[in-house]
Design a protein around this motif. Structure first.
Motif, short mmCIF file in Angstrom:
data_model
loop_
_atom_site.label_atom_id
_atom_site.label_comp_id
_atom_site.label_asym_id
_atom_site.label_seq_id
_atom_site.Cartn_x
_atom_site.Cartn_y
_atom_site.Cartn_z
N ASP A 124 0.83 -1.21 0.00
CA ASP A 124 0.00 0.00 0.00
C ASP A 124 0.86 1.26 0.00
O ASP A 124 0.56 2.24 -0.70
N ALA A 125 1.95 1.23 0.77
CA ALA A 125 2.84 2.39 0.83
C ALA A 125 3.47 2.65 -0.53
O ALA A 125 3.57 3.80 -0.98
N VAL A 126 3.91 1.57 -1.21
CA VAL A 126 4.52 1.73 -2.54
C VAL A 126 3.50 2.28 -3.52
O VAL A 126 3.81 3.18 -4.33
N LYS A 127 2.27 1.79 -3.49
CA LYS A 127 1.22 2.27 -4.40
C LYS A 127 0.92 3.75 -4.18
O LYS A 127 0.58 4.48 -5.12
N LYS A 128 1.04 4.20 -2.94
CA LYS A 128 0.79 5.60 -2.62
C LYS A 128 2.01 6.48 -2.88
O LYS A 128 1.96 7.70 -2.67
N GLY A 129 3.09 5.86 -3.30
CA GLY A 129 4.30 6.62 -3.55
C GLY A 129 5.07 6.96 -2.30
O GLY A 129 5.96 7.83 -2.33
#
Length: 223
Positions: free
Chosen positions: A28-33
């Motif tokens: 989720d953190a990666v998807k949110k940048g």
């Protein structure tokens, strides 16, 4: 069985409570940048390693019903501890050695020690019968014991309050079935003493000895 349930529950909890949530949070953190919290990954890795080391003990416990000499012995708790330690050592060697061979020296030593200890605990000669070897045991003696202690479960129409069909399809209410099943009877009743289950029918050691001696004498239908 209880130990297996405990270990299995720990392994499942590691996956569902630690490993998968940590993975989902990092993704989720990666998807949110955003920069993922790597400590979550490290903790999940640690839990995964725990599961890795518990694999062999759990596998053995799952198939242990095929080895009544282990769980049927009065020192079954010690046998289980030995097997857990030995299998964990083997797993560790597999983890740290990329070219691991099960037949490598460390594994052979570990396995040999474990098997030797197990042999002396479980497979050493049992106490001999109080009955003299030359005393002839009749089939009628054995059949009476089986009728009193085993047939309540192992028959075409069990009278047991739990088992409504013969466990494993083993029926001992006919003479020929007793003869053909003598090897199973010896393993489960005489050698490992795991049957009757939890000794529900109160089979005595003397009765086990009578059955064992009858089998040693040829397990025939002499009356």
């Amino acid at each position: 069985m209880h130990v297996g349930v405990i270990i299995g529950t720990i392994m499942a909890a590691n996956v569902w409570i630690r490993i998968l949530p940590a993975q989902a949070q990092m993704l989720d953190a990666v998807k949110k940048g955003e920069k993922p919290d790597l400590t979550k990954g490290m903790r999940a890795k640690m839990r995964s390693r725990h599961n890795n080391y518990m694999t062999f003990p759990v596998i053995f416990i799952m198939i242990s019903n095929h080895f009544p000499h282990t769980y049927g012995d009065k020192l079954n708790w010690l046998i289980l501890i030995i097997l857990i330690i030995a299998s964990t050592i083997i797993k560790h060697i597999m983890n740290i050695n990329e070219n691991f061979s099960f037949w490598g020296t460390p594994s052979i030593i570990t396995t040999a020690i474990a098997l030797t200890i197990i042999y002396f605990i479980t497979l050493q000669p049992k106490e001999n019968n109080n009955l003299k070897q030359e005393e002839k045991v009749s089939f009628s003696q054995v059949k009476e014991i089986i009728n009193n202690r085993c047939v309540s479960c192992h028959s075409s129409k069990p009278s047991d309050d739990i088992f409504k069909s013969a466990p494993l399809g083993l029926m001992l209410d006919k003479d020929e079935n007793i003869i053909s099943s003598q090897a199973k009877i010896k393993t489960m009743v005489v050698d490992s003493k795991v049957m009757p289950l939890a000794n529900k029918t109160n089979m005595t050691d003397e009765e086990r000895k009578i059955i064992g001696l009858w089998i040693e004498q040829g397990a025939n239908l002499n009356k």
